[in-house]
Design an enzyme around this catalytic site. Structure first.
Site, PDB file in Angstrom:
ATOM      1  N   ASP A 140       0.963  -1.233   0.096  1.00  0.00           N
ATOM      2  CA  ASP A 140       0.192   0.093  -0.077  1.00  0.00           C
ATOM      3  C   ASP A 140       0.975   1.391   0.063  1.00  0.00           C
ATOM      4  O   ASP A 140       2.021   1.380   0.745  1.00  0.00           O
ATOM      5  CB  ASP A 140      -0.757   0.052   1.223  1.00  0.00           C
ATOM      6  N   HIS A 217       4.760  -7.210  -0.037  1.00  0.00           N
ATOM      7  CA  HIS A 217       4.488  -8.575  -0.784  1.00  0.00           C
ATOM      8  C   HIS A 217       5.215  -8.549  -2.001  1.00  0.00           C
ATOM      9  O   HIS A 217       5.557  -7.708  -2.680  1.00  0.00           O
ATOM     10  CB  HIS A 217       2.965  -8.722  -0.939  1.00  0.00           C
ATOM     11  N   SER A 328       8.060   3.222   4.682  1.00  0.00           N
ATOM     12  CA  SER A 328       9.188   3.585   4.163  1.00  0.00           C
ATOM     13  C   SER A 328       9.016   3.388   2.412  1.00  0.00           C
ATOM     14  O   SER A 328       7.895   3.973   2.126  1.00  0.00           O
ATOM     15  CB  SER A 328      10.410   2.663   4.225  1.00  0.00           C
TER      16      SER A 328
END
Length: 362
Positions: A140, A217, A328
């Site tokens: 995200d 992911h 980050s």
């Protein structure tokens, strides 16, 4: 109608205000003036004019951000009493717009610490993994930049570039790839069936804000063969900071995973930032980031999975690879046919599993 100003002025009542209040009012007016002036300055200056000089970057790198980030990490691991959790986590969720309805555990009092709250899991089905495109978002966040790579340069923000050799290291396979490419960045590479296809190196950068889901992911099906860890500084990687510090990603601590996907070379780099001293890779227990005394500029640590008991790591699309402790940046760099088409826009907010781009060559 005539107005008697003398009568009006004569009826005015003057009163005293405390000197501190007067100074505060003057100070606030001056602050607004400076803020508006700097805002106009940002709008008129070119990206190159905004970049701060190298001596100022050197000073920034001397700040004890690694030590402060370790302290912040210890604080986020402190177990909070239940009576404090609701107030603390609710305030954070409100400030950074965290959507707790999609969390696997919605009750914020069940999270023992800020660290557990940052790395919370999502409910099954909270994200739909796109299967119609070659590449999906690994996290995200916000799309900062994307496009083809030419002449050993990668875009940081619009108008500001930095060198691949400083980000990946001078002897990296990625840097060698660029050296072997043509002036327009193209390489004629063979496919698995032996046919030669005109390919190019592409990049995509995704910024995770403090309010975003903090796990990352796999953006596609690929085989991870190698890890390079740079123990660097820990400066902010916010979109604003990227406008002022050229090559900021190349200064910060980062973990580069490199391997292959169906189109050739594939690389995924997790970049640390201030208060993000911890980068974890699920299948790599030997990796430890932001350790005391581990930072020497230009030095990196390599690990070949093929030479260990782990061997190469095959990961599927959407599979959880690791996590940040606060928020980050993820940098994707990959080889793909020249007809690869990005399906995102600059500045777009994106969820993990949403399409980033695809090629007509399947």
């Amino acid at each position: 109608m005539r107005i008697s100003f003398r009568r009006y002025l004569g009826s005015m009542r003057w009163f005293h205000i405390p000197a501190a209040a007067g100074f505060a009012l003057v100070g606030y007016q001056q602050y607004r003036h400076i803020r508006d002036r700097e805002r106009r300055k940002l709008q008129t200056q070119t990206p190159e004019e905004l970049v701060i000089p190298s001596w100022q970057v050197t000073l920034l790198k001397q700040l004890p951000t690694r030590s402060l980030s370790r302290v912040a990490g210890m604080l986020t691991d402190i177990t909070l009493p239940i009576w404090l959790r609701w107030a603390a986590f609710s305030a954070y969720a409100w400030a950074f717009k965290c959507n707790m309805e999609e969390a696997e555990v919605e009750d914020i009092t069940c999270y023992e610490s800020f660290g557990k709250f940052f790395t919370r899991h999502l409910k099954d089905g909270a994200r739909v993994i796109d299967k119609d495109h070659d590449l999906v978002s690994p996290a995200d966040g916000q799309i900062l930049c994307f496009g083809a790579v030419c002449d050993d340069k990668i875009e940081q923000v619009k108008g500001i570039n930095y060198s691949l050799s400083t980000f990946f290291g001078p002897d990296s396979e990625i840097v060698k790839y660029c050296r072997n490419s043509s002036a327009n960045g193209h390489v004629n590479s063979p496919t698995k069936n032996g046919a030669c296809v005109d390919k190019c190196l592409y990049h995509c950068v995704i910024y995770l804000s403090p309010g975003d889901y903090h796990r990352f992911h796999s953006p596609t099906e690929w085989k991870i063969q190698y890890r390079r860890h740079f123990p660097g500084t820990l400066m902010s990687v916010s979109p604003l900071a990227l406008k002022f510090v050229r090559g900021l990603f190349a200064y910060n601590e980062r973990v580069n995973l490199r391997g292959e996907w169906k189109h050739g070379l594939f690389s995924m780099t997790a970049v640390g930032a201030y208060n993000v001293g911890s980068i974890k890779i699920n299948f790599d227990s030997d990796l430890a980031t932001n350790l005391p005394g581990s930072f020497t500029e230009g030095v990196f640590k390599d690990f070949h999975y093929a030479k260990s008991s782990v061997s190469s790591v095959g990961v599927g699309r959407g599979e959880n690879i690791g996590e940040f402790n606060f928020g980050s940046t993820i940098v994707l760099l990959f080889e793909a046919p020249t007809d690869f088409n990005f399906t995102v826009d600059l500045g777009q907010k994106i969820k993990y599993g949403q399409a980033i781009g695809t090629s007509g060559l399947q």
